[in-house]
Scaffold this motif. Structure first.
Motif, short mmCIF file in Angstrom:
data_model
loop_
_atom_site.label_atom_id
_atom_site.label_comp_id
_atom_site.label_asym_id
_atom_site.label_seq_id
_atom_site.Cartn_x
_atom_site.Cartn_y
_atom_site.Cartn_z
N VAL A 156 47.98 39.55 33.44
CA VAL A 156 48.96 38.46 33.48
C VAL A 156 50.04 38.77 34.52
CG1 VAL A 156 50.77 37.25 32.18
CG2 VAL A 156 48.53 37.64 31.13
N ILE A 157 50.50 40.01 34.55
CA ILE A 157 51.55 40.39 35.52
C ILE A 157 51.04 40.18 36.94
CG2 ILE A 157 52.88 42.34 36.45
CD1 ILE A 157 52.89 43.49 33.54
N GLN B 282 48.77 33.04 31.89
CA GLN B 282 49.14 32.93 30.48
C GLN B 282 49.14 31.47 30.04
OE1 GLN B 282 51.33 33.50 32.89
NE2 GLN B 282 53.22 32.39 32.49
N ARG B 283 48.90 31.24 28.74
CA ARG B 283 48.96 29.87 28.22
C ARG B 283 50.28 29.58 27.54
NH1 ARG B 283 43.53 28.17 25.26
NH2 ARG B 283 42.09 29.29 26.61
N GLY B 284 51.00 30.65 27.21
CA GLY B 284 52.32 30.46 26.62
C GLY B 284 53.28 31.47 27.19
N LEU C 135 46.48 37.94 23.80
CA LEU C 135 47.91 38.21 23.68
C LEU C 135 48.55 37.09 22.87
CD1 LEU C 135 48.89 39.36 27.32
CD2 LEU C 135 48.03 40.74 25.41
N PHE C 136 49.39 37.47 21.91
CA PHE C 136 50.02 36.49 21.03
C PHE C 136 51.51 36.34 21.33
CE2 PHE C 136 46.15 37.67 19.06
CZ PHE C 136 45.71 36.54 18.39
N PHE D 91 44.65 34.03 26.72
CA PHE D 91 43.33 33.85 26.13
C PHE D 91 42.24 34.23 27.11
CE2 PHE D 91 44.20 30.97 22.42
CZ PHE D 91 45.57 30.81 22.61
N TYR D 92 41.09 34.64 26.57
CA TYR D 92 39.84 34.68 27.34
C TYR D 92 39.00 33.56 26.75
CZ TYR D 92 41.22 39.33 28.95
OH TYR D 92 41.89 40.39 29.52
N GLY D 93 38.87 32.46 27.46
CA GLY D 93 38.19 31.30 26.87
C GLY D 93 38.89 30.93 25.59
#
Ligand code: ATP
Length: 229
Positions: free
Chosen positions: A48-49, A55-57, A19-20, A12-14
């Motif tokens: 993220v890499i 990442q949140r998930g 990305l899902f 997420f951004y805020g």
């Protein structure tokens, strides 16, 4: 052996989710093209890499170890070399100083980088800010190589460059693949060049990895559907 494994990444951004569900792997010595139309999540996946975005998930494993808690400044130490979109270098430092500032011990030293890009030794004492776009890109790749990465990530490395300079960058990527066996993730708009250098492709659509396979198997149905080509 699998070097990088992104497993069902959500980011997420805020409050806004970019990305899902991104899953991808990169094996030692493999060149993977990360593809997708504008805004589909390629740069976010790179962030993220490289731990510029947490990442949140999902999970990120590098060389079998989770990167989940690693801060960005330690990603290089872990063996991930980023050539960011927009080829950021220290514009008020010389070429030489830019390269030295990034150095970590290993086979990639000043001599090796200038063998790959002889133009950088000609410009050695010039401020990075005064270089041409192509030279700045060579310097950005050189800086990433000086960290002696096991995985090199190239985000739009040929963007906005003259055709002859683009060819020099592609030739350098091919040499890296042939001579070093370094794992590489490459993001680029030029499908023809990607086909020459990449082993596999991962395609993103709205933050989801929707297709992965050998780049030779990327037929017109897929390029039409996901890349608009
Ligand atoms: P491009 O080819 O245009 O660089 P991309 O595939 O790299 O696109 P991203 O830059 O990862 O795509 O963007 C994915 C989504 O996240 C887009 O909807 C974008 O608008 C959004 N996004 C990217 N950066 C930010 C940010 N800093 N803040 C908020 N949303 C962002």
């Amino acid at each position: 052996m699998t070097l990088l494994w992104l497993d069902r990444i959500a980011a997420f951004y805020g409050p806004s989710q970019a990305l899902f569900d991104v899953t991808m792997t990169v094996a030692d010595g493999e060149v993977v093209a990360l593809m997708g139309r504008n805004g589909m999540g390629k740069t976010t996946t790179v962030k993220v890499i490289c731990r510029l975005l947490r990442q949140r998930g999902g999970h990120v494993l590098f060389d079998g170890r989770p990167l989940d808690r690693l801060p960005a400044h330690k990603a290089a130490r872990a063996g991930i070399g980023l050539v960011p979109e927009g080829r950021r270098c220290f514009s008020n430092l010389t070429v030489h100083e830019n390269l030295i500032a990034a150095a970590r011990s290993g086979p990639w030293d000043l001599a090796a980088v200038t063998r790959l890009f002889p133009r950088l030794s000609e410009r050695r004492d010039q401020n990075a800010g005064s270089l041409s776009g192509g030279e700045q890109q060579m310097l950005a790749i050189g800086r990433a190589l000086m960290t002696n990465p096991r995985l090199l990530v190239l985000d739009e490395a040929t963007e906005g460059l003259a055709p002859v300079v683009r060819q020099e960058i592609w030739a350098a990527i091919s040499r890296l693949k042939a001579e070093t066996g370094m794992a590489i993730i490459v993001i680029d708009k030029s499908l023809g060049e990607l086909r020459q250098v990449a082993d596999r492709a991962v395609i993103l659509e709205k933050g989801v990895s929707v297709w992965t396979g050998a780049i030779a198997g990327l037929g017109p149905d897929i390029t039409n559907r996901y890349l608009g080509i």
